[in-house]
Design an enzyme around this catalytic site. Structure first.
Site, mmCIF file in Angstrom:
data_model
loop_
_atom_site.group_PDB
_atom_site.id
_atom_site.type_symbol
_atom_site.label_atom_id
_atom_site.label_comp_id
_atom_site.label_asym_id
_atom_site.label_seq_id
_atom_site.Cartn_x
_atom_site.Cartn_y
_atom_site.Cartn_z
ATOM 1 N N LYS A 46 12.724 24.642 23.061
ATOM 2 C CA LYS A 46 11.593 23.904 23.626
ATOM 3 C C LYS A 46 11.650 24.133 25.128
ATOM 4 C CE LYS A 46 9.575 19.438 24.506
ATOM 5 N NZ LYS A 46 9.863 18.007 24.693
ATOM 6 N N THR B 191 10.210 8.573 22.850
ATOM 7 C CA THR B 191 10.294 7.246 23.472
ATOM 8 C C THR B 191 9.773 6.133 22.568
ATOM 9 O OG1 THR B 191 10.061 8.255 25.646
ATOM 10 C CG2 THR B 191 9.598 5.900 25.504
#
Lengths: 66, 256
Positions: free
Chosen positions: B98, B208
Protein backbone atom coordinates in the site's frame (compact mmCIF):
# COMPACT_ATOMS: atom_id res chain seq x y z
CA UNK A 1 35.29 0.76 14.73
CA UNK A 2 31.76 2.00 15.22
CA UNK A 3 28.51 1.37 13.39
CA UNK A 4 25.05 2.83 13.87
CA UNK A 5 22.27 0.35 14.53
CA UNK A 6 18.90 2.09 14.27
CA UNK A 7 20.75 5.34 15.03
CA UNK A 8 22.37 3.88 18.15
CA UNK A 9 26.16 3.97 18.11
CA UNK A 10 27.77 0.57 18.71
CA UNK A 11 31.46 -0.29 18.96
CA UNK A 12 32.39 -3.48 17.12
CA UNK A 13 35.53 -5.34 16.08
CA UNK A 14 37.22 -4.58 12.78
CA UNK A 15 35.96 -7.65 10.86
CA UNK A 16 32.40 -8.08 11.94
CA UNK A 17 29.59 -9.36 9.75
CA UNK A 18 26.04 -8.13 9.73
CA UNK A 19 24.92 -11.48 11.08
CA UNK A 20 27.31 -11.24 14.05
CA UNK A 21 26.17 -7.71 14.81
CA UNK A 22 22.48 -8.63 14.78
CA UNK A 23 22.81 -11.83 16.75
CA UNK A 24 24.91 -9.96 19.30
CA UNK A 25 21.96 -7.61 19.77
CA UNK A 26 19.45 -10.47 20.14
CA UNK A 27 17.80 -9.65 16.83
CA UNK A 28 16.32 -12.73 15.21
CA UNK A 29 15.54 -12.92 11.48
CA UNK A 30 11.77 -13.55 11.65
CA UNK A 31 9.57 -10.69 10.49
CA UNK A 32 12.33 -8.15 10.07
CA UNK A 33 14.23 -6.52 7.23
CA UNK A 34 17.67 -4.98 7.27
CA UNK A 35 19.33 -2.27 5.21
CA UNK A 36 22.92 -1.12 5.38
CA UNK A 37 23.35 2.47 4.20
CA UNK A 38 19.85 2.26 2.69
CA UNK A 39 20.59 -0.90 0.67
CA UNK A 40 18.50 -3.95 1.53
CA UNK A 41 20.56 -6.93 2.66
CA UNK A 42 18.57 -10.16 2.39
CA UNK A 43 18.86 -12.70 5.17
CA UNK A 44 21.03 -15.10 3.18
CA UNK A 45 23.58 -12.31 2.64
CA UNK A 46 23.96 -11.41 6.33
CA UNK A 47 26.80 -13.86 7.00
CA UNK A 48 29.00 -12.59 4.16
CA UNK A 49 28.26 -8.89 4.60
CA UNK A 50 31.20 -7.28 6.40
CA UNK A 51 30.52 -3.94 8.01
CA UNK A 52 32.64 -0.82 7.61
CA UNK A 53 33.29 2.04 9.99
CA UNK A 54 30.28 4.39 10.28
CA UNK A 55 27.90 2.05 8.45
CA UNK A 56 24.26 2.82 9.12
CA UNK A 57 22.28 -0.34 9.77
CA UNK A 58 18.50 -0.09 9.75
CA UNK A 59 16.35 -2.89 11.14
CA UNK A 60 12.58 -2.68 10.78
CA UNK A 61 9.67 -4.83 11.80
CA UNK A 62 5.91 -4.67 11.72
CA UNK A 63 3.96 -1.97 13.52
CA UNK A 64 0.27 -1.34 13.79
CA UNK A 65 -1.07 0.94 11.07
CA UNK A 66 -3.83 1.54 8.56
CA UNK B 1 -21.60 -11.95 -4.98
CA UNK B 2 -18.69 -11.70 -7.37
CA UNK B 3 -15.13 -12.16 -6.12
CA UNK B 4 -12.52 -9.47 -6.13
CA UNK B 5 -9.17 -10.18 -7.77
CA UNK B 6 -6.07 -8.13 -7.00
CA UNK B 7 -2.53 -9.12 -7.97
CA UNK B 8 -3.77 -12.54 -9.09
CA UNK B 9 -5.28 -13.31 -5.67
CA UNK B 10 -8.99 -13.83 -5.17
CA UNK B 11 -10.77 -12.15 -2.26
CA UNK B 12 -14.21 -13.13 -0.96
CA UNK B 13 -14.32 -10.19 1.45
CA UNK B 14 -14.42 -6.64 0.13
CA UNK B 15 -13.61 -5.13 3.49
CA UNK B 16 -9.95 -4.32 4.04
CA UNK B 17 -8.98 -3.43 7.59
CA UNK B 18 -6.13 -1.61 9.26
CA UNK B 19 -4.33 -2.48 12.49
CA UNK B 20 -3.72 1.00 13.92
CA UNK B 21 -5.17 2.59 17.05
CA UNK B 22 -6.53 -0.54 18.79
CA UNK B 23 -6.19 -0.46 22.55
CA UNK B 24 -4.52 -3.89 22.57
CA UNK B 25 -3.21 -6.46 20.12
CA UNK B 26 -5.69 -9.03 21.42
CA UNK B 27 -8.61 -6.72 20.72
CA UNK B 28 -7.18 -5.99 17.27
CA UNK B 29 -6.97 -9.70 16.54
CA UNK B 30 -10.57 -10.31 17.64
CA UNK B 31 -11.82 -7.40 15.53
CA UNK B 32 -9.93 -8.62 12.44
CA UNK B 33 -11.34 -12.10 12.83
CA UNK B 34 -14.85 -10.72 13.33
CA UNK B 35 -14.53 -8.55 10.22
CA UNK B 36 -13.69 -11.65 8.12
CA UNK B 37 -11.35 -9.38 6.19
CA UNK B 38 -8.79 -11.04 3.92
CA UNK B 39 -6.62 -7.95 3.40
CA UNK B 40 -5.02 -6.44 6.50
CA UNK B 41 -2.62 -3.52 6.55
CA UNK B 42 0.52 -3.23 8.65
CA UNK B 43 3.00 -0.41 8.99
CA UNK B 44 6.72 -0.61 9.69
CA UNK B 45 8.96 0.87 12.34
CA UNK B 46 12.55 0.59 13.46
CA UNK B 47 13.16 -2.18 15.98
CA UNK B 48 13.61 -0.65 19.42
CA UNK B 49 17.17 -1.62 20.35
CA UNK B 50 16.32 -1.46 24.03
CA UNK B 51 13.57 -4.06 23.61
CA UNK B 52 14.24 -5.99 20.39
CA UNK B 53 12.01 -8.94 21.37
CA UNK B 54 8.87 -6.89 21.99
CA UNK B 55 5.46 -8.27 21.09
CA UNK B 56 5.32 -9.26 17.44
CA UNK B 57 2.07 -7.99 15.97
CA UNK B 58 2.33 -10.34 12.99
CA UNK B 59 1.54 -13.23 15.31
CA UNK B 60 -1.86 -11.61 15.85
CA UNK B 61 -2.59 -11.22 12.16
CA UNK B 62 -1.03 -14.06 10.18
CA UNK B 63 -3.60 -16.52 8.89
CA UNK B 64 -3.89 -18.52 5.67
CA UNK B 65 -6.87 -16.49 4.44
CA UNK B 66 -5.29 -13.10 5.16
CA UNK B 67 -3.16 -11.19 2.68
CA UNK B 68 -0.84 -8.82 4.51
CA UNK B 69 -0.80 -5.35 3.01
CA UNK B 70 2.27 -3.48 4.27
CA UNK B 71 2.08 0.27 3.92
CA UNK B 72 4.80 2.85 3.35
CA UNK B 73 3.54 5.29 5.94
CA UNK B 74 6.29 7.56 7.18
CA UNK B 75 8.02 8.08 3.84
CA UNK B 76 8.23 11.54 2.35
CA UNK B 77 9.00 10.90 -1.31
CA UNK B 78 9.20 8.26 -4.04
CA UNK B 79 12.78 7.30 -3.28
CA UNK B 80 11.97 6.53 0.36
CA UNK B 81 8.79 4.71 -0.68
CA UNK B 82 10.75 2.38 -2.95
CA UNK B 83 13.15 1.55 -0.13
CA UNK B 84 10.24 1.02 2.28
CA UNK B 85 8.53 -1.32 -0.18
CA UNK B 86 11.70 -3.39 -0.50
CA UNK B 87 12.01 -3.58 3.29
CA UNK B 88 8.38 -4.72 3.49
CA UNK B 89 8.93 -7.41 0.87
CA UNK B 90 11.95 -8.70 2.75
CA UNK B 91 10.29 -8.58 6.19
CA UNK B 92 6.84 -9.92 5.31
CA UNK B 93 7.46 -11.99 2.20
CA UNK B 94 4.83 -10.28 0.05
CA UNK B 95 4.87 -8.19 -3.13
CA UNK B 96 1.73 -6.34 -2.09
CA UNK B 97 2.36 -2.77 -1.04
CA UNK B 98 0.00 0.00 0.00
CA UNK B 99 1.82 3.01 -1.32
CA UNK B 100 1.21 6.06 0.81
CA UNK B 101 3.31 9.17 0.61
CA UNK B 102 1.91 11.95 2.76
CA UNK B 103 4.61 14.33 3.92
CA UNK B 104 2.30 16.80 5.67
CA UNK B 105 1.29 15.47 9.11
CA UNK B 106 -1.65 17.84 9.59
CA UNK B 107 -3.93 16.58 6.81
CA UNK B 108 -1.94 13.50 5.72
CA UNK B 109 -2.90 14.21 2.12
CA UNK B 110 -1.02 12.09 -0.41
CA UNK B 111 1.57 13.63 -2.73
CA UNK B 112 0.33 12.76 -6.23
CA UNK B 113 3.60 13.45 -8.08
CA UNK B 114 5.74 11.28 -5.81
CA UNK B 115 3.04 8.60 -5.71
CA UNK B 116 2.98 8.30 -9.50
CA UNK B 117 6.77 8.24 -9.66
CA UNK B 118 7.00 5.53 -7.01
CA UNK B 119 4.24 3.47 -8.65
CA UNK B 120 6.11 3.44 -11.97
CA UNK B 121 9.27 2.29 -10.24
CA UNK B 122 7.64 -0.33 -8.00
CA UNK B 123 5.62 -1.91 -10.80
CA UNK B 124 8.88 -2.44 -12.73
CA UNK B 125 10.27 -4.15 -9.63
CA UNK B 126 7.39 -6.61 -9.57
CA UNK B 127 5.32 -5.11 -6.76
CA UNK B 128 1.52 -5.26 -6.59
CA UNK B 129 0.97 -1.57 -5.94
CA UNK B 130 -2.14 -0.20 -4.21
CA UNK B 131 -1.64 3.57 -4.15
CA UNK B 132 -3.44 5.76 -1.62
CA UNK B 133 -4.39 8.96 -3.41
CA UNK B 134 -6.55 12.01 -3.52
CA UNK B 135 -9.86 11.33 -5.30
CA UNK B 136 -8.50 12.60 -8.61
CA UNK B 137 -9.88 10.82 -11.69
CA UNK B 138 -7.01 11.98 -13.94
CA UNK B 139 -4.37 10.75 -11.52
CA UNK B 140 -6.21 7.44 -11.26
CA UNK B 141 -5.91 6.94 -15.01
CA UNK B 142 -2.22 7.78 -14.91
CA UNK B 143 -1.67 5.25 -12.10
CA UNK B 144 -3.65 2.65 -14.01
CA UNK B 145 -1.44 3.21 -17.08
CA UNK B 146 1.62 2.89 -14.84
CA UNK B 147 0.44 -0.57 -13.78
CA UNK B 148 -1.12 0.05 -10.37
CA UNK B 149 -3.10 -2.99 -9.18
CA UNK B 150 -5.85 -0.78 -7.74
CA UNK B 151 -6.51 2.85 -7.04
CA UNK B 152 -7.35 3.88 -3.49
CA UNK B 153 -9.00 7.30 -3.45
CA UNK B 154 -9.74 8.89 -0.10
CA UNK B 155 -13.26 9.64 1.10
CA UNK B 156 -11.95 12.19 3.60
CA UNK B 157 -8.58 12.72 5.32
CA UNK B 158 -7.20 9.76 7.31
CA UNK B 159 -8.81 9.22 10.70
CA UNK B 160 -11.45 11.92 10.34
CA UNK B 161 -14.50 9.58 10.15
CA UNK B 162 -16.20 12.18 7.92
CA UNK B 163 -17.42 9.80 5.24
CA UNK B 164 -17.51 10.24 1.47
CA UNK B 165 -16.78 13.95 1.15
CA UNK B 166 -15.31 13.25 -2.27
CA UNK B 167 -18.38 11.35 -3.48
CA UNK B 168 -18.79 13.04 -6.87
CA UNK B 169 -15.16 12.44 -7.80
CA UNK B 170 -15.25 8.85 -6.60
CA UNK B 171 -18.27 8.29 -8.86
CA UNK B 172 -16.21 9.42 -11.85
CA UNK B 173 -13.28 7.24 -10.78
CA UNK B 174 -15.53 4.18 -10.49
CA UNK B 175 -17.09 4.88 -13.88
CA UNK B 176 -13.73 5.22 -15.63
CA UNK B 177 -11.40 2.83 -13.82
CA UNK B 178 -10.29 -0.46 -15.31
CA UNK B 179 -8.59 -1.52 -12.05
CA UNK B 180 -10.40 -2.13 -8.76
CA UNK B 181 -11.34 1.02 -6.83
CA UNK B 182 -10.82 0.78 -3.08
CA UNK B 183 -12.18 3.70 -1.08
CA UNK B 184 -9.68 4.35 1.67
CA UNK B 185 -9.65 6.83 4.54
CA UNK B 186 -12.40 8.84 6.11
CA UNK B 187 -14.98 6.06 6.26
CA UNK B 188 -16.40 6.58 9.73
CA UNK B 189 -19.62 4.54 9.84
CA UNK B 190 -20.97 1.37 8.28
CA UNK B 191 -23.42 3.53 6.29
CA UNK B 192 -20.45 5.27 4.63
CA UNK B 193 -19.02 1.89 3.66
CA UNK B 194 -22.37 0.72 2.32
CA UNK B 195 -22.71 3.96 0.35
CA UNK B 196 -19.32 3.45 -1.31
CA UNK B 197 -20.18 -0.15 -2.16
CA UNK B 198 -23.61 0.77 -3.54
CA UNK B 199 -21.86 3.27 -5.82
CA UNK B 200 -19.80 0.42 -7.23
CA UNK B 201 -16.55 0.68 -5.32
CA UNK B 202 -14.80 -2.69 -5.40
CA UNK B 203 -13.75 -2.57 -1.73
CA UNK B 204 -13.29 -0.23 1.21
CA UNK B 205 -10.48 0.06 3.71
CA UNK B 206 -11.47 0.83 7.29
CA UNK B 207 -9.25 1.31 10.31
CA UNK B 208 -10.02 4.15 12.71
CA UNK B 209 -13.81 3.67 12.72
CA UNK B 210 -13.40 0.09 13.95
CA UNK B 211 -10.41 0.61 16.23
CA UNK B 212 -11.81 3.54 18.19
CA UNK B 213 -15.40 2.29 18.40
CA UNK B 214 -16.92 1.64 21.83
CA UNK B 215 -16.90 -2.05 20.94
CA UNK B 216 -14.45 -2.68 18.09
CA UNK B 217 -15.46 -6.32 17.59
CA UNK B 218 -19.15 -5.45 17.17
CA UNK B 219 -18.21 -2.54 14.90
CA UNK B 220 -16.10 -4.88 12.77
CA UNK B 221 -19.17 -7.08 12.30
CA UNK B 222 -21.29 -4.02 11.47
CA UNK B 223 -18.80 -3.00 8.76
CA UNK B 224 -18.66 -6.53 7.39
CA UNK B 225 -22.45 -6.58 7.05
CA UNK B 226 -22.58 -3.07 5.56
CA UNK B 227 -20.01 -3.94 2.90
CA UNK B 228 -21.88 -7.13 1.97
CA UNK B 229 -25.20 -5.24 1.85
CA UNK B 230 -23.74 -2.43 -0.24
CA UNK B 231 -22.11 -4.77 -2.73
CA UNK B 232 -25.21 -6.94 -2.99
CA UNK B 233 -27.31 -3.84 -3.68
CA UNK B 234 -24.87 -2.68 -6.36
CA UNK B 235 -24.91 -6.05 -8.08
CA UNK B 236 -28.72 -6.22 -7.79
CA UNK B 237 -29.01 -2.83 -9.51
CA UNK B 238 -30.44 0.11 -7.60
CA UNK B 239 -33.70 1.64 -8.79
CA UNK B 240 -33.46 5.00 -10.52
CA UNK B 241 -34.16 8.19 -8.60
CA UNK B 242 -36.98 10.45 -9.72
CA UNK B 243 -37.88 14.07 -8.92
CA UNK B 244 -41.59 13.43 -8.57
CA UNK B 245 -43.64 10.73 -6.84
CA UNK B 246 -44.43 7.49 -8.66
CA UNK B 247 -47.15 5.55 -6.91
CA UNK B 248 -46.40 2.09 -5.69
CA UNK B 249 -50.05 1.38 -4.87
CA UNK B 250 -53.03 1.63 -7.25
CA UNK B 251 -54.56 5.11 -7.26
CA UNK B 252 -57.90 4.07 -8.77
CA UNK B 253 -60.54 5.07 -6.27
CA UNK B 254 -62.41 2.17 -4.79
CA UNK B 255 -64.56 4.19 -2.40
CA UNK B 256 -67.52 5.93 -4.01
Amino acid sequence: MKVFLNRQEICVGSRVTLKELLLGQSITPEGIAVAVNNRIISKDEWAETFLSNNDKVTVIHAACGG
Amino acid sequence: MSKLIIGGREFSSRLFVGTGKFSSNDLMQQAILASESEMVTVAMKRVDMDAPQQDDILAHIRKESIQLLPNTSGVRNAEEAVLAAQLAREAFGTNFIKLEIHPDPKYLLPDPVETLKATEELVKMGFVVLPYIQADPVLCKRLEEAGAATVMPLGAPIGTNKGLRTRDLIEIIIAESRVPVVVDAGIGAPSHAAEAMEMGADAVLVNTAIAVAGNPVEMAIAFKEAVIAGRRAYEAGLGAQCAHAIASSPLTSFLD
